[in-house]
Design a protein around this motif. Sequence first.
Motif, PDB file in Angstrom:
ATOM      1  N   VAL A 202       0.865  -1.196  -0.065  1.00  0.00           N
ATOM      2  CA  VAL A 202      -0.081   0.096   0.085  1.00  0.00           C
ATOM      3  C   VAL A 202       0.749   1.290  -0.051  1.00  0.00           C
ATOM      4  CG1 VAL A 202      -1.807   1.192   1.142  1.00  0.00           C
ATOM      5  CG2 VAL A 202      -1.777  -1.167   1.219  1.00  0.00           C
ATOM      6  N   PHE A 203       0.468   2.189  -0.817  1.00  0.00           N
ATOM      7  CA  PHE A 203       1.053   3.526  -0.771  1.00  0.00           C
ATOM      8  C   PHE A 203       0.044   4.513  -0.682  1.00  0.00           C
ATOM      9  CE2 PHE A 203       4.036   0.674  -2.673  1.00  0.00           C
ATOM     10  CZ  PHE A 203       5.530   1.226  -2.316  1.00  0.00           C
ATOM     11  N   ASN A 204       0.307   5.700  -0.295  1.00  0.00           N
ATOM     12  CA  ASN A 204      -0.570   6.864  -0.066  1.00  0.00           C
ATOM     13  C   ASN A 204       0.197   8.034  -0.892  1.00  0.00           C
ATOM     14  OD1 ASN A 204      -2.902   5.965   1.547  1.00  0.00           O
ATOM     15  ND2 ASN A 204      -1.037   5.150   2.594  1.00  0.00           N
ATOM     16  N   LEU A 205      -0.656   8.921  -1.487  1.00  0.00           N
ATOM     17  CA  LEU A 205      -0.091  10.047  -2.173  1.00  0.00           C
ATOM     18  C   LEU A 205      -1.401  11.340  -2.061  1.00  0.00           C
ATOM     19  CD1 LEU A 205       1.706  11.228  -4.299  1.00  0.00           C
ATOM     20  CD2 LEU A 205       0.104  10.369  -5.977  1.00  0.00           C
ATOM     21  N   ARG A 206      -0.737  12.447  -1.540  1.00  0.00           N
ATOM     22  CA  ARG A 206      -1.295  13.601  -1.498  1.00  0.00           C
ATOM     23  C   ARG A 206      -1.574  14.535  -2.791  1.00  0.00           C
ATOM     24  NH1 ARG A 206      -1.682  18.904   0.403  1.00  0.00           N
ATOM     25  NH2 ARG A 206      -3.344  19.449   2.076  1.00  0.00           N
ATOM     26  N   LEU A 207      -2.704  14.487  -3.132  1.00  0.00           N
ATOM     27  CA  LEU A 207      -2.987  15.077  -4.420  1.00  0.00           C
ATOM     28  C   LEU A 207      -3.105  16.618  -4.326  1.00  0.00           C
ATOM     29  CD1 LEU A 207      -5.012  12.238  -6.098  1.00  0.00           C
ATOM     30  CD2 LEU A 207      -2.494  12.920  -6.665  1.00  0.00           C
ATOM     31  N   PRO A 208      -2.792  17.538  -5.349  1.00  0.00           N
ATOM     32  CA  PRO A 208      -3.264  18.523  -5.310  1.00  0.00           C
ATOM     33  C   PRO A 208      -4.770  18.940  -5.740  1.00  0.00           C
ATOM     34  CG  PRO A 208      -1.002  18.457  -6.664  1.00  0.00           C
ATOM     35  CD  PRO A 208      -1.574  17.235  -6.195  1.00  0.00           C
ATOM     36  N   ALA A 209      -5.452  19.856  -5.162  1.00  0.00           N
ATOM     37  CA  ALA A 209      -6.676  20.099  -5.568  1.00  0.00           C
ATOM     38  C   ALA A 209      -7.064  20.112  -7.027  1.00  0.00           C
ATOM     39  CB  ALA A 209      -7.402  21.302  -4.711  1.00  0.00           C
ATOM     40  N   GLU A 210      -6.166  20.696  -7.744  1.00  0.00           N
ATOM     41  CA  GLU A 210      -6.241  21.115  -9.155  1.00  0.00           C
ATOM     42  C   GLU A 210      -5.769  19.757 -10.122  1.00  0.00           C
ATOM     43  OE1 GLU A 210      -2.014  22.595  -8.108  1.00  0.00           O
ATOM     44  OE2 GLU A 210      -4.018  22.491  -7.261  1.00  0.00           O
ATOM     45  N   PHE A 211      -5.293  18.884  -9.612  1.00  0.00           N
ATOM     46  CA  PHE A 211      -5.015  17.500 -10.224  1.00  0.00           C
ATOM     47  C   PHE A 211      -6.017  16.964 -10.914  1.00  0.00           C
ATOM     48  CE2 PHE A 211      -4.116  12.926 -10.630  1.00  0.00           C
ATOM     49  CZ  PHE A 211      -3.071  13.027 -11.586  1.00  0.00           C
ATOM     50  N   ARG A 212      -5.769  16.568 -12.233  1.00  0.00           N
ATOM     51  CA  ARG A 212      -6.985  15.726 -12.892  1.00  0.00           C
ATOM     52  C   ARG A 212      -6.197  14.765 -13.574  1.00  0.00           C
ATOM     53  NH1 ARG A 212      -9.229  18.667 -10.062  1.00  0.00           N
ATOM     54  NH2 ARG A 212     -10.866  20.218 -10.390  1.00  0.00           N
ATOM     55  N   PRO A 213      -6.600  13.612 -13.173  1.00  0.00           N
ATOM     56  CA  PRO A 213      -6.237  12.249 -13.736  1.00  0.00           C
ATOM     57  C   PRO A 213      -6.624  12.078 -15.159  1.00  0.00           C
ATOM     58  CG  PRO A 213      -7.919  11.706 -12.476  1.00  0.00           C
ATOM     59  CD  PRO A 213      -7.744  13.151 -12.301  1.00  0.00           C
ATOM     60  N   VAL A 214      -5.611  11.552 -16.067  1.00  0.00           N
ATOM     61  CA  VAL A 214      -5.566  10.961 -17.349  1.00  0.00           C
ATOM     62  C   VAL A 214      -5.175   9.712 -17.524  1.00  0.00           C
ATOM     63  CG1 VAL A 214      -5.198  11.634 -19.870  1.00  0.00           C
ATOM     64  CG2 VAL A 214      -5.315  13.592 -18.215  1.00  0.00           C
ATOM     65  N   ASN A 215      -6.103   8.931 -17.893  1.00  0.00           N
ATOM     66  CA  ASN A 215      -5.641   7.550 -17.935  1.00  0.00           C
ATOM     67  C   ASN A 215      -4.722   7.393 -19.440  1.00  0.00           C
ATOM     68  OD1 ASN A 215      -6.705   4.497 -19.285  1.00  0.00           O
ATOM     69  ND2 ASN A 215      -5.665   4.642 -17.417  1.00  0.00           N
ATOM     70  N   GLN A 216      -3.663   6.578 -18.990  1.00  0.00           N
ATOM     71  CA  GLN A 216      -2.839   6.343 -20.208  1.00  0.00           C
ATOM     72  C   GLN A 216      -2.918   4.961 -21.270  1.00  0.00           C
ATOM     73  OE1 GLN A 216      -0.538   8.924 -21.110  1.00  0.00           O
ATOM     74  NE2 GLN A 216      -1.735   9.956 -19.377  1.00  0.00           N
ATOM     75  N   ASP A 250      -3.595   6.912   7.929  1.00  0.00           N
ATOM     76  CA  ASP A 250      -2.681   7.408   6.683  1.00  0.00           C
ATOM     77  C   ASP A 250      -3.198   8.673   6.089  1.00  0.00           C
ATOM     78  OD1 ASP A 250      -1.042   5.280   6.996  1.00  0.00           O
ATOM     79  OD2 ASP A 250      -1.805   4.272   5.626  1.00  0.00           O
ATOM     80  N   HIS A 251      -4.573   8.766   6.149  1.00  0.00           N
ATOM     81  CA  HIS A 251      -4.875  10.115   5.546  1.00  0.00           C
ATOM     82  C   HIS A 251      -4.867  11.127   6.457  1.00  0.00           C
ATOM     83  CE1 HIS A 251      -8.174   8.080   8.016  1.00  0.00           C
ATOM     84  NE2 HIS A 251      -8.830   9.238   7.987  1.00  0.00           N
ATOM     85  N   LYS A 252      -5.089  10.918   7.705  1.00  0.00           N
ATOM     86  CA  LYS A 252      -4.644  12.233   8.854  1.00  0.00           C
ATOM     87  C   LYS A 252      -3.264  12.466   8.652  1.00  0.00           C
ATOM     88  CE  LYS A 252      -8.496  10.791  11.789  1.00  0.00           C
ATOM     89  NZ  LYS A 252      -8.883  10.347  13.015  1.00  0.00           N
ATOM     90  N   GLU A 253      -2.431  11.445   8.485  1.00  0.00           N
ATOM     91  CA  GLU A 253      -0.991  11.829   8.718  1.00  0.00           C
ATOM     92  C   GLU A 253      -0.514  12.695   7.283  1.00  0.00           C
ATOM     93  OE1 GLU A 253       3.374   9.548   8.344  1.00  0.00           O
ATOM     94  OE2 GLU A 253       1.474   8.319   8.719  1.00  0.00           O
ATOM     95  N   LEU A 254      -1.078  12.306   6.287  1.00  0.00           N
ATOM     96  CA  LEU A 254      -0.822  13.143   5.077  1.00  0.00           C
ATOM     97  C   LEU A 254      -1.107  14.653   5.307  1.00  0.00           C
ATOM     98  CD1 LEU A 254      -1.753  10.690   2.115  1.00  0.00           C
ATOM     99  CD2 LEU A 254       0.408  11.495   2.635  1.00  0.00           C
TER     100      LEU A 254
END
Length: 257
Positions: A202-216, A250-254
């Motif tokens: 398991v990994f956790n990643l904090r994303l910027p509010a403006e991030f928009r995912p694009v599937n490749q 984990d979400h609280k730590e991030l």
Amino acid sequence: MSEPVLPPLPSDWLRFRLGEQALGWLSPERAARVLPLLPGARLTDQELRWEGAADLSAVMQAAAEALRAQGAIQGWRGEAFACEAPLAEPCSARGTELFRMERAAFRFFGLMSRAVHINGWRPDGRMLCGRRSLSKPTDPGLLDNLAAGGLAAGEEPLACARRELWEEAGVDAALSAALRPGGALRTVRLTAQGLHDEVLHVFNLRLPAEFRPVNQDGEVAEFLDLEPGSLSGFTPDAAAVIAYAIERGDHKELHGE
């Protein structure tokens, strides 16, 4: 060495052993198919035991290809997983590699595999999740983590996580550098393809509010921002990973809480 906690298996299922090493589980029908493909293998009412060969990977891969030709294995990926020597705690260490074989064959033999799952967290606490494409060979149309994928033979979990993040969500190297490891858990369950036995890194990643995912790679149909409370509609592994991460905080730590 301790055995994994198994779901109720039919009483006639057989242990697959390489010498003295207990590696997997097979239904009687699958064991009968495998027996002529492994030279010198022996079948009893309790196990399929094989002493191995000089090139384990070559023989096991050939067996997988023969089973595919028989229609016994579907969803062929052309990617190899590594079968490891059993450990008491495979979530905290990796066993010695015994052989490599097509990943689609691991459930058929009931072998333990490994995968990575990445939770993507928005600043407001929501999770960015992907819906699996309907063309996926397993769990089509169900919700998943931001990215997830099987750990290829010879690959390290962090490198796999970064690769999957780019392929499935378009997360570039600069953003994935902020990945944080979140432990590992093991899931074991029966499926139509055989026994699913997998360690999930398991990994956790904090994303910027403006991030928009694009599937490749065409494997994700859409992305959704969801509250982490409900696990309805998720794959069993994604649901387990989310619950595990929330239990760990984990979400609280991030978010520095």
